[in-house]
Design a protein around this motif. Sequence first.
Motif, PDB file in Angstrom:
ATOM      1  N   UNK A  77       0.826  -1.205   0.000  1.00 18.51           N
ATOM      2  CA  UNK A  77       0.000   0.000   0.000  1.00 18.51           C
ATOM      3  C   UNK A  77       0.860   1.255   0.000  1.00 18.51           C
ATOM      4  N   UNK A  78       0.460   2.249  -0.781  1.00 15.97           N
ATOM      5  CA  UNK A  78       1.174   3.526  -0.879  1.00 15.97           C
ATOM      6  C   UNK A  78       0.665   4.454   0.224  1.00 15.97           C
ATOM      7  N   UNK A  79       1.549   5.008   1.004  1.00 13.15           N
ATOM      8  CA  UNK A  79       1.188   5.931   2.074  1.00 13.15           C
ATOM      9  C   UNK A  79       0.726   7.252   1.481  1.00 13.15           C
ATOM     10  N   UNK A  80      -0.377   7.756   1.996  1.00 12.81           N
ATOM     11  CA  UNK A  80      -0.942   9.027   1.531  1.00 12.81           C
ATOM     12  C   UNK A  80      -1.124   9.929   2.743  1.00 12.81           C
ATOM     13  N   UNK A  81      -0.741  11.164   2.602  1.00 13.53           N
ATOM     14  CA  UNK A  81      -0.885  12.121   3.695  1.00 13.53           C
ATOM     15  C   UNK A  81      -2.285  12.720   3.678  1.00 13.53           C
ATOM     16  N   UNK A  82      -2.773  13.054   4.862  1.00 12.63           N
ATOM     17  CA  UNK A  82      -4.078  13.715   4.948  1.00 12.63           C
ATOM     18  C   UNK A  82      -3.991  15.075   4.275  1.00 12.63           C
ATOM     19  N   UNK A  83      -4.984  15.402   3.466  1.00 12.04           N
ATOM     20  CA  UNK A  83      -5.024  16.679   2.759  1.00 12.04           C
ATOM     21  C   UNK A  83      -4.374  16.628   1.393  1.00 12.04           C
TER      22      UNK A  83
END
Length: 628
Positions: A77-83
């Motif tokens: 899974x690719x990490x995604x930042x909030x916003x």
Amino acid sequence: MKKLIAFCLCLTLFAVSAFAGVSADIARLEAELTVATTPAQVKMIKAELDGLYLIEPPAIRQSALDDAPANDLCENAIAVAIGSTIAGSTLEATADNAGYCGTSNTAPGVWYSVIGNGGIMTASTCNDADYDTKISVYTDGCGTLTCVAGNDDDPNCSGCTSSASWPSNSDFEYLVLVHGYSSNVGNFNLTISSEDPPEPPANDNCEDAIALEIPSITQGNSDNATADDVEQCGGYMTDMLGVWFTFVGNGHELVLTTCDAGTSYDTQIQVYTGECGELVCVGGDDDDPDCSYNSLLTTLTFCAESGVVYHVILNGYSGATGDYILHVEDTGNSCNCIAPDELPLTIYGDLPFCSCVYVCGDQPMTICLGPLGQHERPDQFSITSGCALDPYRVPESGCDDDACTPVTPDPISDWIYDADNSRWCMAFVSANDGCFCFCLDRVLPVELNSFAAIAGDRTVTLNWTTASETDNDYFDIVREGAVIGRVNASNEATGSSYSWSENNLVNGQEYSYTLYAVSLSGLSEAIATASATPAYSQAAVADYALHQNFPNPFNPETSISFDLPESELVKLTVSNALGQTVATLVNSSMNAGNHTVTFEAGDMPSGLYFYRLEAGDFSAVRKMILMK
């Protein structure tokens, strides 16, 4: 063997035909889906397709793993930042066996991870995908995958794009799977956003419980309530999103209910004792089938012990929240009521005699007064709600307890003499627990059984019998306000029979007589009234009439008189208390006039009997008592 082969061949052909029909329906609906113009049409077509896909799953092209996206597997899974927003694609991705999560999982998908911040998080492809997307959100890691939220089509987005929201926990990892409807794949932009959680209700936690009065009605809303970690206590709790209340028990049976038109969701009620964090279950309930507003509302009845602190959580079934109205009702019934079934009261001194009586709700109580003789039947008595002292009505001998709940019971029997204990007893019942003041004003000097006025030619004869007499000196006969006759009383405890006649009256005129009993102390009391109309002869009788038998009670015979204004076919019968005819005294034509028939009941048991006269269109019934 040939039949078996033929049978199997038929099954095979049937199966092929059935699957061919499903395939055709799928192809038709998929074509309709491409030209659907409204969200309602899309939803309806997809619902039909989901059912058909259970029979014939969509064909998913599996690419070579080397050609798959880098985040094709959960572990990658690719990490995604909030916003932030990230571009992605499910082209060449493989299918995931992640299970149902807000929506079914059939198409290839790709994975992303995001760390929660305690806010309301949203993963969305809204308005930014070239195919029919789905989103499912999980937690607990790739090896476990516990569903958090999911969505297929978001009606607030254009096309068939999706958006899933969930309340997040700080520092929790959430795994977001972007996949497609059926076998759809394509390109998308995934946006991860977060909003501050709304303020929960003021009584969201046990420590902030709202204090309730007994009785009371409380209105509120449980939207945005957070989960509570408490022991299940009745009902079928799947998500403890609730609000809290507290009260101190008053020793009564209480009813907690949300059965009200103002309650908008499927509620549950759980009651605990103890301290917050160490609560002990008392009881709970889910649905109330007797609630006229909605059977999914709740009613819980329990006994609230005096001085005990209770905590109540009002939650919704399966996490439901909304408007509520909570009623706290006091039935008035005490917990563990211990009032006696029989209360003997000893009478001292002069009347009136008063006593405070405690009763339990719906539990009959017998009050017995003594010592009294059989002839001293209680006559005038009063019941006053509660026992607070009233100096203008209740003597200081009793009824001065103002600490109980006032109730007004109903008598459920007549006075019955208990010869073994020299007392008179009567049964009462109250709807609720409490007390009342019972006062005996006096005992009856004369217990009257019957009083009848029988007309003759210029004569009226009065006949009466008593069941008991005590301190009775004589009887006065009063007509038009004047005493016209006096009969000395036998004053027998077992009663007596009396007769008195007035002569030289005017035939055709009605005369009304009132019988007074006069005690040895001079107290005079009217105890009965009767009327009669003298007639010139038997033929002068003006109206049909059936008179009271005399004597009554009788043993073993009595006289029954009746009047006929004209000749009639007459039937005079006697029946028992069950309505069964036990004697036919007359069944023939009779001339006009006054008639008297003797009824002899020497071979009949004691009890209540009824005699009935039928003459032409006239009929009448009276009762008499045979006492052996």
